[in-house]
Write a protein that holds these residues in place. Structure first.
Motif, mmCIF file in Angstrom:
data_model
loop_
_atom_site.group_PDB
_atom_site.id
_atom_site.type_symbol
_atom_site.label_atom_id
_atom_site.label_comp_id
_atom_site.label_asym_id
_atom_site.label_seq_id
_atom_site.Cartn_x
_atom_site.Cartn_y
_atom_site.Cartn_z
ATOM 1 N N THR A 210 0.633 -1.238 -0.133
ATOM 2 C CA THR A 210 0.114 -0.057 -0.001
ATOM 3 C C THR A 210 0.851 1.171 -0.041
ATOM 4 O OG1 THR A 210 -0.370 -0.083 2.309
ATOM 5 C CG2 THR A 210 -1.949 -0.987 1.144
ATOM 6 N N ALA A 211 2.249 1.074 0.575
ATOM 7 C CA ALA A 211 3.113 2.400 0.565
ATOM 8 C C ALA A 211 3.511 2.561 -0.620
ATOM 9 C CB ALA A 211 3.952 2.283 1.572
ATOM 10 N N LEU A 212 3.979 1.207 -1.428
ATOM 11 C CA LEU A 212 4.707 1.418 -2.597
ATOM 12 C C LEU A 212 3.553 2.379 -3.696
ATOM 13 C CD1 LEU A 212 6.270 -1.961 -3.484
ATOM 14 C CD2 LEU A 212 7.490 0.434 -3.025
ATOM 15 N N VAL A 213 2.361 1.979 -3.460
ATOM 16 C CA VAL A 213 1.433 2.680 -4.354
ATOM 17 C C VAL A 213 1.087 4.048 -3.737
ATOM 18 C CG1 VAL A 213 -0.739 2.743 -5.336
ATOM 19 C CG2 VAL A 213 0.405 0.326 -5.072
ATOM 20 N N GLY A 214 0.738 3.987 -2.583
ATOM 21 C CA GLY A 214 0.503 5.227 -1.620
ATOM 22 C C GLY A 214 1.434 6.541 -1.635
ATOM 23 N N ALA A 215 2.566 6.264 -1.375
ATOM 24 C CA ALA A 215 3.410 7.121 -0.930
ATOM 25 C C ALA A 215 3.653 8.132 -2.279
ATOM 26 C CB ALA A 215 4.888 6.706 -0.712
ATOM 27 N N PRO A 216 3.872 7.426 -3.365
ATOM 28 C CA PRO A 216 3.870 8.467 -4.860
ATOM 29 C C PRO A 216 2.720 9.425 -4.873
ATOM 30 C CG PRO A 216 4.777 6.307 -5.280
ATOM 31 C CD PRO A 216 4.016 6.102 -3.999
ATOM 32 N N PHE A 217 1.392 8.940 -4.221
ATOM 33 C CA PHE A 217 0.189 9.517 -4.543
ATOM 34 C C PHE A 217 0.259 10.716 -3.624
ATOM 35 C CE2 PHE A 217 -3.765 8.788 -6.075
ATOM 36 C CZ PHE A 217 -3.666 7.740 -7.086
ATOM 37 N N PHE A 218 0.937 10.365 -2.403
ATOM 38 C CA PHE A 218 0.948 11.403 -1.315
ATOM 39 C C PHE A 218 2.023 12.637 -1.601
ATOM 40 C CE2 PHE A 218 3.388 12.748 2.662
ATOM 41 C CZ PHE A 218 2.264 13.506 3.382
ATOM 42 N N LEU A 219 3.131 12.235 -2.409
ATOM 43 C CA LEU A 219 3.820 13.462 -3.056
ATOM 44 C C LEU A 219 3.086 13.986 -4.019
ATOM 45 C CD1 LEU A 219 7.137 11.067 -3.007
ATOM 46 C CD2 LEU A 219 6.591 12.387 -1.335
ATOM 47 N N HIS A 220 2.515 13.283 -4.937
ATOM 48 C CA HIS A 220 1.751 13.893 -5.850
ATOM 49 C C HIS A 220 0.864 15.229 -5.329
ATOM 50 C CE1 HIS A 220 -0.984 14.670 -9.315
ATOM 51 N NE2 HIS A 220 -1.888 14.192 -8.637
ATOM 52 N N LEU A 221 0.074 14.652 -4.028
ATOM 53 C CA LEU A 221 -0.808 15.567 -3.518
ATOM 54 C C LEU A 221 -0.151 16.567 -2.897
ATOM 55 C CD1 LEU A 221 -3.309 13.130 -1.662
ATOM 56 C CD2 LEU A 221 -3.905 14.808 -3.525
ATOM 57 N N ILE A 222 0.994 16.441 -2.363
ATOM 58 C CA ILE A 222 1.777 17.440 -1.830
ATOM 59 C C ILE A 222 2.054 18.592 -2.941
ATOM 60 C CG2 ILE A 222 4.051 18.400 -0.975
ATOM 61 C CD1 ILE A 222 4.069 15.903 1.060
ATOM 62 N N LEU A 223 2.792 17.982 -4.028
ATOM 63 C CA LEU A 223 2.666 18.764 -5.058
ATOM 64 C C LEU A 223 1.542 19.836 -5.564
ATOM 65 C CD1 LEU A 223 5.228 19.278 -6.763
ATOM 66 C CD2 LEU A 223 4.406 17.955 -8.342
ATOM 67 N N ARG A 224 0.625 19.357 -5.480
ATOM 68 C CA ARG A 224 -0.839 19.735 -5.992
ATOM 69 C C ARG A 224 -1.373 20.768 -5.004
ATOM 70 N NH1 ARG A 224 -5.962 16.523 -7.783
ATOM 71 N NH2 ARG A 224 -6.434 17.397 -5.930
ATOM 72 N N THR A 225 -1.081 20.613 -3.783
ATOM 73 C CA THR A 225 -1.612 21.605 -2.693
ATOM 74 C C THR A 225 -0.721 22.687 -2.767
ATOM 75 O OG1 THR A 225 -0.547 20.024 -1.124
ATOM 76 C CG2 THR A 225 -2.794 20.034 -0.982
#
Lengths: 331, 285
Positions: free
Chosen positions: A311-326
């Protein structure tokens, strides 16, 4: 292309049902499709029945229930804090629940009184959310929320590691990874009985919160003006999330990022309405955790690869993407 | 060195040496017999305690006193303990340090650089290795004669206990985290010596590895052998209480064995074989 909401729920439900079946059929013991279903339903073949009913069925049930709980908790917390980064793993709820569970196990309380395990995890989760709300305020900006989460989660993880390292049990220290990453390996019906009531109660509490969360998207003042009791809403939401994260973590360890990724993927299909997002995230979370649990058994059948790794392998890039967007949105 | 010793002292020295040699029953190696031996590994601790001459062994590791891990916890209480740290070991001024091959290379390397002789012993993986370890320890300590006697006793005891596994009942070694051991391990060889076929080996394990619970259940072992439980609690051990195992009921008997007799390649493995033989006799009744 946009799916209508009922169709979205139906599609997520179907995916969950298929993955539930896959979870029942995938395992290190090669049992034929018809044999395994015959054993599961009619109890044909003594040993196969035991495997299907006592080993695989609890694993599939827990995968679905814990996934639903994590997806739902993520959506609840994001609705309450009006922040897409609020996630039980990231804000320290899961690691605090794990600390509570470890305390219950290592003090021997859970051996004497089985319910102590989910209750202690619930207490850990509640305490962490309370501290988080104190630190970041009810409207918490992204920065304070994430920073407070890092602090709480580091403290809880370190304390868990300390307790496990000091344990007289030679296996305990190696279990730090289980509490940090989560796994459903070798869980039994006892764990299902232990977790399910808490998960169910948490989901029930989410129902009255759903409408109020919709109103809250307009802002606190607007929500209060149309009759939303903010104190009650906060209490309901926090209690629901703590119940679900606590019970899930107590039996499966901390599985991260499910509550982040699932609501994020479904938000647009739900018109960004929290009330719709809750049900969709629960179904989506169940599908995601079931899929991850099938995957760990296919990738490394004999290694007990941890759920949280996937879940982290998939989720962590998502998290980084979200940070970039916010950041781009100037939050 | 003896050249610098005065004549009368030299005479005394020779007498002491002769006495020591007689005590150690190994005159040819006597010249290099270590006098201050420190052991820093659980298994070398026990072999050294079994074979060392009185006063020769200066310290054993703290693990040797752990009654769960060590078959000689009581004997170990008579020796000062060390924690396997190079600094404290060097302070004991050893002329021989006994370590395992898996002892931290930083520790053994540092001791060697400081000029200390370090002998390492590999973990035994079968009965032949147990014999070899005993003999190697005898050589390291200058106690070959005692080691040979111990091996002879070991061989005789093992031969008396050994049963043919070919047609014997089927047993699975099943520990915390569903860990099991195949036949190329000391535990697997203990199982074979007691006349059991190894379910772990049937499932494809040759050394250690995971034997998934569902594979264990479908394998229908006659006996499931586990270790003893450790104090405190752990999730790893929970699988041993899994309801599915309890549901196997009388179809698969359970036996809890004391890990201390299984861990190290010492004559105490015979105790493990004996306990398994008793469990086997219980099955056929």
């Amino acid at each position: 292309m946009r799916l209508p909401y009922p169709a979205l729920l139906a599609a997520l439900g179907l995916a969950g049902a298929l993955l539930f079946l896959a979870s029942l059929l995938v395992g290190p013991a090669a049992i034929g499709l018809s044999d395994s279903l015959a054993a599961l339903i009619h109890g044909q073949g003594e040993a196969v029945t035991l495997v299907m009913r006592e080993v695989r069925l609890p694993r599939a049930i827990l995968g679905a229930a814990i996934g639903a709980a994590l997806g739902l908790s993520g959506a609840l917390l994001q609705g309450l804090l009006r922040n897409p980064l609020a996630e039980p793993g990231l804000i320290g709820t899961s690691s605090s629940a794990a600390l509570g569970a470890v305390l219950a196990i290592q003090t021997g309380v859970s051996a004497a009184f089985a319910l102590a395990l989910p209750l202690a995890a619930l207490a850990g989760a509640l305490a962490s959310v309370a501290v988080l709300l104190l630190l970041s305020g009810p409207r918490g900006s992204t920065l304070t929320l994430i920073l407070a989460g890092i602090g709480i989660s580091s403290l809880a993880t370190a304390t868990t590691a300390l307790i496990l390292n000091l344990s007289p049990n030679p296996f305990a220290a190696n279990e730090i990874i289980f509490w940090m990453m989560g796994s459903l390996a070798d869980r039994s019906m006892l764990h299902v009985q232990l977790a399910l009531p808490f998960l169910g109660l948490g989901a029930l509490l989410a129902i009255p919160a759903a409408r109020s969360l919709d109103a809250l998207t307009l802002g606190e003042d607007a929500a209060a003006s149309i009759g939303v009791n903010l104190r009650r809403l906060r209490l309901l939401t926090v209690l629901a999330a703590a119940l679900m994260v606590g019970a899930a973590t107590a039996v499966a360890g901390a599985v991260g990022f499910v509550g982040l990724v699932v609501p994020h993927l479904l938000r647009r299909a739900c018109d960004a309405r929290p009330s719709r997002l809750l049900a969709a995230s629960a179904l989506g979370g169940a599908a995601v955790v079931l899929a991850a649990d099938v995957a760990v058994r296919l990738i490394a059948p004999d290694r007990d690869l941890k759920l949280g790794v996937l879940t982290a392998l998939v989720g962590a890039p998502f998290f980084l993407h979200l940070i970039l967007r916010t950041r781009q949105e100037g939050l | 060195m003896s050249g610098s010793v005065r004549r009368s002292e030299r005479h005394k020295g020779w007498r002491a040496l002769a006495l020591a040699a007689a005590l150690m029953l190994a005159p040819p190696a006597a010249a290099e017999v270590p006098q201050r031996v420190v052991s820093i590994n659980l298994c070398t601790d026990q072999l050294a305690m079994l074979l060392a001459a009185p006063g020769q062994l200066v310290s054993v590791s703290n693990l040797a006193r752990d009654p769960l891990a060590s078959a000689m916890a009581e004997e170990a209480a008579a020796y000062p303990e060390n924690h396997g740290l190079a600094e404290e070991v060097f302070a004991l001024r050893p002329d021989l340090v006994l370590a395992g091959t898996y002892t931290s290379p930083a520790t053994t390397g540092l001791l060697r650089r400081l000029g200390v002789r370090v002998e390492t012993f590999a973990p035994a993986s079968d009965m032949a290795a147990v014999r070899a370890e005993i003999l190697a320890m005898g050589t390291a300590l200058g106690r070959d004669e005692a080691a040979r006697a111990m091996v002879a006793q070991f061989d005789a005891d093992l031969a008396a206990l050994r049963a043919d596994p070919a047609t014997g009942p089927r047993a699975a070694l099943y520990y915390a985290n569903s860990y099991s051991l195949g036949d190329k391990t000391l535990s697997g060889q203990i199982l074979a010596a007691a006349g059991f076929r190894n379910v772990g080996a049937e499932a494809g394990l040759s050394i250690g590895g995971t034997l998934p619970l569902e594979v264990l259940i479908l394998a229908h072992p006659d006996l499931i052998v586990s270790g003893q439980r450790y104090p405190g609690a752990s999730r790893s051990e929970e699988v041993l209480d899994h309801p599915a195992l309890a549901a196997l009921g009388t179809a698969s008997a359970r036996a809890a064995m004391a890990d201390r007799d299984w861990i190290c390649g010492t004559p105490y493995v015979l105790r493990a074989v004996r306990a398994l033989r008793a469990a086997r006799d219980g099955l056929t009744e």
